[in-house]
Design a protein around this motif. Structure first.
Motif, PDB file in Angstrom:
ATOM      1  N   GLU A 119       0.829  -1.209   0.000  1.00  0.00           N
ATOM      2  CA  GLU A 119       0.000   0.000   0.000  1.00  0.00           C
ATOM      3  C   GLU A 119       0.861   1.257   0.000  1.00  0.00           C
ATOM      4  O   GLU A 119       1.988   1.255   0.498  1.00  0.00           O
ATOM      5  CB  GLU A 119      -0.911   0.032   1.231  1.00  0.00           C
ATOM      6  N   CYS A 120       0.324   2.339  -0.569  1.00  0.00           N
ATOM      7  CA  CYS A 120       0.952   3.654  -0.491  1.00  0.00           C
ATOM      8  C   CYS A 120       0.184   4.482   0.532  1.00  0.00           C
ATOM      9  O   CYS A 120      -0.983   4.796   0.319  1.00  0.00           O
ATOM     10  CB  CYS A 120       0.941   4.325  -1.868  1.00  0.00           C
ATOM     11  N   ARG A 121       0.830   4.800   1.642  1.00  0.00           N
ATOM     12  CA  ARG A 121       0.131   5.452   2.747  1.00  0.00           C
ATOM     13  C   ARG A 121       0.610   6.884   2.922  1.00  0.00           C
ATOM     14  O   ARG A 121       1.811   7.173   2.776  1.00  0.00           O
ATOM     15  CB  ARG A 121       0.364   4.684   4.050  1.00  0.00           C
ATOM     16  N   PRO A 122      -0.295   7.793   3.283  1.00  0.00           N
ATOM     17  CA  PRO A 122       0.125   9.168   3.581  1.00  0.00           C
ATOM     18  C   PRO A 122       0.939   9.223   4.863  1.00  0.00           C
ATOM     19  O   PRO A 122       0.734   8.403   5.770  1.00  0.00           O
ATOM     20  CB  PRO A 122      -1.215   9.910   3.730  1.00  0.00           C
ATOM     21  N   ILE A 123       1.874  10.156   4.932  1.00  0.00           N
ATOM     22  CA  ILE A 123       2.701  10.321   6.127  1.00  0.00           C
ATOM     23  C   ILE A 123       2.120  11.465   6.949  1.00  0.00           C
ATOM     24  O   ILE A 123       2.095  12.615   6.483  1.00  0.00           O
ATOM     25  CB  ILE A 123       4.157  10.634   5.754  1.00  0.00           C
ATOM     26  N   PRO A 124       1.649  11.197   8.171  1.00  0.00           N
ATOM     27  CA  PRO A 124       1.089  12.268   9.003  1.00  0.00           C
ATOM     28  C   PRO A 124       2.172  13.282   9.362  1.00  0.00           C
ATOM     29  O   PRO A 124       3.362  12.933   9.441  1.00  0.00           O
ATOM     30  CB  PRO A 124       0.592  11.527  10.257  1.00  0.00           C
ATOM     31  N   PRO A 125       1.796  14.536   9.589  1.00  0.00           N
ATOM     32  CA  PRO A 125       2.787  15.571   9.928  1.00  0.00           C
ATOM     33  C   PRO A 125       3.657  15.226  11.130  1.00  0.00           C
ATOM     34  O   PRO A 125       4.845  15.520  11.143  1.00  0.00           O
ATOM     35  CB  PRO A 125       1.910  16.805  10.225  1.00  0.00           C
ATOM     36  N   ASP A 126       3.055  14.560  12.147  1.00  0.00           N
ATOM     37  CA  ASP A 126       3.830  14.260  13.351  1.00  0.00           C
ATOM     38  C   ASP A 126       4.816  13.112  13.155  1.00  0.00           C
ATOM     39  O   ASP A 126       5.606  12.798  14.054  1.00  0.00           O
ATOM     40  CB  ASP A 126       2.894  13.954  14.530  1.00  0.00           C
ATOM     41  N   GLU A 127       4.779  12.459  11.973  1.00  0.00           N
ATOM     42  CA  GLU A 127       5.716  11.371  11.699  1.00  0.00           C
ATOM     43  C   GLU A 127       6.871  11.810  10.790  1.00  0.00           C
ATOM     44  O   GLU A 127       7.755  11.016  10.476  1.00  0.00           O
ATOM     45  CB  GLU A 127       4.977  10.201  11.041  1.00  0.00           C
ATOM     46  N   MET A 128       6.862  13.054  10.347  1.00  0.00           N
ATOM     47  CA  MET A 128       7.890  13.529   9.422  1.00  0.00           C
ATOM     48  C   MET A 128       9.280  13.494  10.058  1.00  0.00           C
ATOM     49  O   MET A 128      10.267  13.120   9.410  1.00  0.00           O
ATOM     50  CB  MET A 128       7.561  14.946   8.961  1.00  0.00           C
ATOM     51  N   ALA A 129       9.366  13.881  11.319  1.00  0.00           N
ATOM     52  CA  ALA A 129      10.666  13.886  11.998  1.00  0.00           C
ATOM     53  C   ALA A 129      11.224  12.472  12.090  1.00  0.00           C
ATOM     54  O   ALA A 129      12.429  12.253  11.921  1.00  0.00           O
ATOM     55  CB  ALA A 129      10.531  14.495  13.386  1.00  0.00           C
ATOM     56  N   ARG A 130      10.345  11.510  12.347  1.00  0.00           N
ATOM     57  CA  ARG A 130      10.779  10.115  12.435  1.00  0.00           C
ATOM     58  C   ARG A 130      11.311   9.629  11.088  1.00  0.00           C
ATOM     59  O   ARG A 130      12.330   8.946  11.016  1.00  0.00           O
ATOM     60  CB  ARG A 130       9.616   9.239  12.900  1.00  0.00           C
ATOM     61  N   LEU A 131      10.608   9.972  10.014  1.00  0.00           N
ATOM     62  CA  LEU A 131      11.051   9.562   8.677  1.00  0.00           C
ATOM     63  C   LEU A 131      12.400  10.197   8.344  1.00  0.00           C
ATOM     64  O   LEU A 131      13.279   9.542   7.778  1.00  0.00           O
ATOM     65  CB  LEU A 131      10.007   9.942   7.630  1.00  0.00           C
ATOM     66  N   ALA A 132      12.564  11.458   8.704  1.00  0.00           N
ATOM     67  CA  ALA A 132      13.833  12.139   8.445  1.00  0.00           C
ATOM     68  C   ALA A 132      14.980  11.469   9.203  1.00  0.00           C
ATOM     69  O   ALA A 132      16.088  11.312   8.682  1.00  0.00           O
ATOM     70  CB  ALA A 132      13.729  13.612   8.843  1.00  0.00           C
ATOM     71  N   ALA A 133      14.713  11.055  10.442  1.00  0.00           N
ATOM     72  CA  ALA A 133      15.737  10.355  11.231  1.00  0.00           C
ATOM     73  C   ALA A 133      16.097   9.029  10.582  1.00  0.00           C
ATOM     74  O   ALA A 133      17.266   8.626  10.567  1.00  0.00           O
ATOM     75  CB  ALA A 133      15.233  10.133  12.654  1.00  0.00           C
ATOM     76  N   ASP A 134      15.088   8.341  10.054  1.00  0.00           N
ATOM     77  CA  ASP A 134      15.344   7.077   9.362  1.00  0.00           C
ATOM     78  C   ASP A 134      16.200   7.294   8.120  1.00  0.00           C
ATOM     79  O   ASP A 134      17.057   6.484   7.783  1.00  0.00           O
ATOM     80  CB  ASP A 134      14.026   6.407   8.972  1.00  0.00           C
ATOM     81  N   LYS A 135      15.961   8.399   7.422  1.00  0.00           N
ATOM     82  CA  LYS A 135      16.764   8.705   6.229  1.00  0.00           C
ATOM     83  C   LYS A 135      18.246   8.829   6.601  1.00  0.00           C
ATOM     84  O   LYS A 135      19.127   8.325   5.900  1.00  0.00           O
ATOM     85  CB  LYS A 135      16.294  10.003   5.587  1.00  0.00           C
ATOM     86  N   ASN A 136      18.520   9.504   7.712  1.00  0.00           N
ATOM     87  CA  ASN A 136      19.905   9.650   8.159  1.00  0.00           C
ATOM     88  C   ASN A 136      20.513   8.296   8.499  1.00  0.00           C
ATOM     89  O   ASN A 136      21.684   8.028   8.226  1.00  0.00           O
ATOM     90  CB  ASN A 136      19.979  10.562   9.389  1.00  0.00           C
TER      91      ASN A 136
END
Length: 552
Positions: A119-136
């Motif tokens: 599935e392609c799921r939307p990323i909630p605003p409060d999860e953006m920081a978590r995704l950015a940390a995962d990118k690092n």
């Protein structure tokens, strides 16, 4: 070829010229870019593995058109689009979406998505920081910010690594025949004349390893009944690489040798309280999937009744305690590959399968996985459900040579005697009937379990004949109650409590009985004029219309 974490399929009918839903495909590309990358096949139906026979892509400029529209509607998304020929000579369009390792992709109107499972799921605003940390975390392995020269290595660790790679059955002869430098480059331990973070971690000298942002450290602590520390093993001096840390944990902790003896006729078998395969897999997970950009040690806490393994950081984005059995995302991709190629971990996505299979196969409860903002904790209970369940699982596994998923499914049923299809699907995180069938495998065919009912009322239970063969003494409940006994229970309940609603009836006769089974029996009794009804839907009440004996 099913849709998955890395694959999406669309019919050729999706392309409608000016009426094509370019926003939809752009959303999919953003989702793949924010996850692990992937492929979109246009021209293959969802249920099919190949495009329709004789299908041709008549417009040879369509890849350019698709690319132009995706570029116009996305930010930080890179794609490659080609017309491909399948094995049946039919044509389809392949869109390769590259993983965006360092930045977050979005649509031009500021919407963010990520691919989770199929599935392609939307990323909630409060999860953006978590995704950015995962990118690092994803790019940490290959960075050379420490500027450590490739010659500044621990020679013993380097020789051991190269020897292990060349001996591994999981490594191709092509890689084994490379030079030492080429192998180190292939596994991203070095780039040019510099060691990467991963290289420092695995073959670097102690001082350089200690200077990494957050090198791995493990604390193993045993507690007594009063939660007092009675023994500890600290592996926090940075002398060891990840493989050596794992070896220390597995070989230097005496608790892994404790077991329970189970008799089987004249033979006796020792079942460990904490199977070493389970300990190994959970420690590997803690080492491989932790974020090396997050502070914190790995804690292995041993209590009289349980084992707890704490790993710093959160689960990779898209993985939750509920879907951990079916969803796998590699956070440290190159470290994962080294562990796999050296035979230190199971293949991608099967680690928790093994944990579940080993625990259920030895008659133990399921692991408990919890997640907070700072760490992930896995709890393994020390006790067994019962010696009878241990014997039942041992007999089934050895006699029928059960596969891993079959052991898990049968183990769940053995502990509870019966589950509805809905309950099993929820535990295994399977939303579709086909997915559940894959987990059940041959269990019904082998007559190890019995299937009754249809749809949501489907019930699975351990075959009582197999239970009787081994003199199994499980706990008694009403989950497998026969229809005629259920009808008698309902009749007697409504005799005592006329004009009762469904929820009250269900609660009194036994809530462990599948609600759909009870509803089916109530409907059957109404149709046969045993019961009458007043009211509708939720307000429906049941009363007796005639004696049960008169209806027989």
């Amino acid at each position: 070829m099913e849709e998955s974490q890395n694959l999406d399929k669309k019919s050729l009918r999706f392309l409608k010229g000016k009426n094509t839903d370019w926003d939809e495909i752009s959303k999919d590309c953003v989702a793949f870019a924010n996850a692990q990358g992937g492929f979109i096949y246009i021209g293959i139906e969802n249920e099919d593995a190949l495009p329709p026979i004789n299908q041709k892509i008549t417009d040879k400029n369509i890849p350019e058109t698709i690319q132009k529209n995706i570029v116009q509607r996305t930010v930080n998304v890179a794609v490659a689009i080609t017309i491909n020929v399948a094995d049946n000579k039919a044509e389809f369009i392949k869109i390769q979406v590259f993983r965006n390792a360092q930045t977050i992709a979005s649509t031009t109107d500021g919407k963010y998505y990520i691919r989770v499972s199929d599935e392609c799921r939307p990323i909630p605003p409060d999860e953006m920081a978590r995704l950015a940390a995962d990118k690092n975390a994803f790019v940490w392995e290959e960075q050379t910010t420490k500027k450590v020269n490739k010659l500044k290595v621990d020679e013993k660790k380097k020789v051991t690594f190269l020897t292990d790679i060349r001996k591994s059955q999981r490594v191709s002869s092509f890689i084994k025949e490379m030079s030492d430098d080429e192998i180190l480059e292939f596994y991203f331990l070095k780039k040019g004349d510099l060691l990467t973070n991963l290289g420092i971690l695995w073959i670097g000298e102690r001082n350089d390893r200690a200077s990494l942002l957050y090198p791995p450290a493990i604390q193993i602590i045993r507690y007594n009944e009063n939660d007092e520390k009675v023994w500890k093993l600290l592996l926090d001096d940075y002398f060891l690489n990840p493989k050596e840390l794992l070896d220390k944990v597995l070989n230097d902790v005496p608790d892994w040798q404790e077991s329970m003896e189970v008799s089987e006729g004249m033979f006796r078998k020792n079942i460990p309280f904490f199977p070493i395969e389970v300990v190994r897999e959970l420690v590997v997970n803690a080492l491989v999937h932790r974020t090396y950009t997050t502070r914190g040690d790995i804690f292995i806490n041993i209590f009289p009744d349980k084992l707890e393994i704490h790993s710093p950081g959160r689960l990779p984005y898209g993985v939750t305690p509920k879907n951990i059995l079916s969803q796998s995302i590699r956070r440290n991709e190159q470290l994962s590959k080294i562990f796999y190629d050296l035979g230190l971990m199971e293949k991608e996505g099967s680690g928790y399968d093994l944990v579940y299979a080993k625990l259920l196969g030895s008659g133990k409860p399921l692991p408990i996985v919890t997640e907070t903002d700072e760490r992930v904790t896995v709890i393994i209970k020390k006790q067994f459900i019962s010696k009878e369940v241990v014997r039942l699982m041992d007999k089934a596994s050895s006699e029928f040579n059960l596969k891993q998923k079959e052991i898990i499914s049968f183990g769940l049923l053995a502990q509870q005697q019966s589950y509805s299809a809905t309950e099993v699907s929820k535990i295994l995180n399977q939303s579709e009937e086909q997915g559940l069938r894959n987990w059940l495998g041959r269990l019904v065919e082998l007559e190890l379990i019995l299937k009754s009912g249809k749809g949501k009322g489907t019930q699975y239970s351990v075959n009582p004949e197999f239970i009787r063969k081994i003199d199994f003494k499980g706990k008694t409940n009403l989950k497998n109650i026969e229809d005629y006994r259920l009808e008698e229970l309902i009749y007697k309940d409504i005799s005592a409590y006329p004009n009762s609603g469904f929820s009250d009836i269900h609660k009194r006769i036994g809530e462990e009985i599948n609600q759909y089974k009870v509803k089916r029996m109530l409907k059957n009794m109404v149709e046969r004029d045993v019961l009458g009804i007043t009211g509708e839907t939720r307000g429906m009440k049941y009363h007796l219309k005639q004696n049960l004996q008169e209806n027989e």
